[in-house]
Design a protein around this motif. Sequence first.
Motif, PDB file in Angstrom:
ATOM      1  N   THR A 146       0.268  -4.390   4.286  1.00 21.72           N
ATOM      2  CA  THR A 146      -0.424  -3.920   3.087  1.00 21.72           C
ATOM      3  C   THR A 146      -0.288  -5.006   2.027  1.00 21.72           C
ATOM      4  OG1 THR A 146       1.607  -2.717   2.500  1.00 21.72           O
ATOM      5  CG2 THR A 146      -0.146  -1.460   3.551  1.00 21.72           C
ATOM      6  N   HIS A 147      -1.403  -5.579   1.619  1.00 22.31           N
ATOM      7  CA  HIS A 147      -1.378  -6.755   0.758  1.00 22.31           C
ATOM      8  C   HIS A 147      -1.546  -6.448  -0.722  1.00 22.31           C
ATOM      9  CE1 HIS A 147      -2.707  -8.265   4.789  1.00 22.31           C
ATOM     10  NE2 HIS A 147      -1.769  -9.129   4.519  1.00 22.31           N
ATOM     11  N   ASP A 151      -4.992   3.173   0.851  1.00 23.03           N
ATOM     12  CA  ASP A 151      -5.766   3.450   2.053  1.00 23.03           C
ATOM     13  C   ASP A 151      -4.843   3.744   3.234  1.00 23.03           C
ATOM     14  OD1 ASP A 151      -8.415   3.448   3.507  1.00 23.03           O
ATOM     15  OD2 ASP A 151      -7.410   1.842   4.622  1.00 23.03           O
ATOM     16  N   PHE A 152      -3.742   3.030   3.318  1.00 26.18           N
ATOM     17  CA  PHE A 152      -2.763   3.244   4.371  1.00 26.18           C
ATOM     18  C   PHE A 152      -2.232   4.678   4.332  1.00 26.18           C
ATOM     19  CE2 PHE A 152       1.823   3.117   5.536  1.00 26.18           C
ATOM     20  CZ  PHE A 152       1.703   2.794   6.874  1.00 26.18           C
ATOM     21  N   PHE A 153      -1.963   5.197   3.133  1.00 22.26           N
ATOM     22  CA  PHE A 153      -1.421   6.540   2.980  1.00 22.26           C
ATOM     23  C   PHE A 153      -2.491   7.627   2.950  1.00 22.26           C
ATOM     24  CE2 PHE A 153       2.548   4.608   1.024  1.00 22.26           C
ATOM     25  CZ  PHE A 153       3.376   5.027   2.051  1.00 22.26           C
ATOM     26  N   HIS A 154      -3.762   7.244   2.910  1.00 23.72           N
ATOM     27  CA  HIS A 154      -4.832   8.248   2.908  1.00 23.72           C
ATOM     28  C   HIS A 154      -4.881   8.940   4.265  1.00 23.72           C
ATOM     29  CE1 HIS A 154      -8.604  10.217   1.979  1.00 23.72           C
ATOM     30  NE2 HIS A 154      -9.101   9.763   3.116  1.00 23.72           N
ATOM     31  N   ILE A 201      -1.654   7.160  12.302  1.00 20.58           N
ATOM     32  CA  ILE A 201      -0.582   6.782  13.222  1.00 20.58           C
ATOM     33  C   ILE A 201       0.744   7.310  12.672  1.00 20.58           C
ATOM     34  CG2 ILE A 201       0.694   4.858  14.235  1.00 20.58           C
ATOM     35  CD1 ILE A 201      -1.868   3.208  14.107  1.00 20.58           C
ATOM     36  N   PRO A 202       1.398   8.225  13.352  1.00 22.09           N
ATOM     37  CA  PRO A 202       2.695   8.718  12.878  1.00 22.09           C
ATOM     38  C   PRO A 202       3.754   7.608  12.903  1.00 22.09           C
ATOM     39  CG  PRO A 202       1.766  10.178  14.542  1.00 22.09           C
ATOM     40  CD  PRO A 202       0.968   8.912  14.575  1.00 22.09           C
ATOM     41  N   LYS A 208      -4.886  -1.483  11.745  1.00 15.39           N
ATOM     42  CA  LYS A 208      -4.934  -2.780  11.061  1.00 15.39           C
ATOM     43  C   LYS A 208      -3.726  -2.991  10.148  1.00 15.39           C
ATOM     44  CE  LYS A 208      -7.905  -0.760   7.494  1.00 15.39           C
ATOM     45  NZ  LYS A 208      -9.248  -0.773   6.864  1.00 15.39           N
ATOM     46  N   TYR A 209      -3.020  -1.919   9.810  1.00 11.20           N
ATOM     47  CA  TYR A 209      -1.880  -2.035   8.903  1.00 11.20           C
ATOM     48  C   TYR A 209      -0.546  -2.188   9.642  1.00 11.20           C
ATOM     49  CZ  TYR A 209      -5.139  -0.582   5.276  1.00 11.20           C
ATOM     50  OH  TYR A 209      -6.203  -0.509   4.422  1.00 11.20           O
TER      51      TYR A 209
END
Length: 313
Positions: free
Chosen positions: A32-33, A40-43, A49-50, A309-310
């Motif tokens: 995460t940049h 978006d990662f936490f959305h 992905i758990p 992607k993260y």
Amino acid sequence: MLKKFMFPALIVFVLTGIYSFKQTVALHTFKTHNAAELKDFFHYTPDRIPFMSSHRGGPRKGFPENCIATFENTLSHNPSMLEIDPHYTKDGKIVLMHDPTLDRTSNGHGKIADYTLEELRKLRLKDTEGNLTDYQIPTLDEALQWAKGKTILIIDAKDVPIEVRAQKIIDNKATANAIVISYSDEDTKKCYALSKDIIMEVMMGKEENVTAMDKSGVPWSNVIGFVSHQLPENKAIFDEVHKRGAMCILGSSRNIDHQYTTGKINAAQLNQGYLNLIDHGADVIEADLGIEGGAALMPLQQGKSSKAKYFRN
């Protein structure tokens, strides 16, 4: 002449190799940049992905709580967020330690607040077995700088107000790699007023917590919900949080982790316990046994996902 220099050269080669290995140990990291990517990662999405959040960084034998070496050891096994605990020193610095006192996790005695940072630097940390290590107490600033490009820190409260923790994230340019825990609606609003970028882990164990969040004026994109340390009988709370686009954290330290460490369940039952928490609706598991939990969840991280992607494995 060749024999004269062969042995020293071999030593240099071997030592260089060992050093290089230590510097290049593969870590399972989150990519995460910036703050937008972290949101978006936490959305929440159904194909999420758990993954794990390692309580106090994932301590175990040889690796103390709230220690950067411990963080790296955890990430060498699996991707994980790292929950950490800040406390003020006598001279107003912020160090990482769970307890307000030094005795349990270091060779120091008394309150952290009675020592300056310089004095605390002379102490060494203990591992989970009570063995003294060579590791020092880190500062919050050091942890925030270390986390960049590696993982996401969850900064608990202890004796440090939410606005101070949030400001530390801003000052260290770490909005892509750190979030804060909020224990009240007032703190949630206070943090959002300070920064629209910072994500908060907000207590979300009851339906009234969801309703309060709806009315708070703080967008759900700034929230990940902590549901409980126990498995709720009704999974509706997970559904309500997910409907609003946020992920849910569920704690395992007070249930299956404790059962395993006290010998009440075996490794297979522990693994199944983690999978049951995910099946119940959790997206993230906060565990004392972050490495074991990460191993249990690894098969769930192999499928196609918009979140892939993260993850860097």
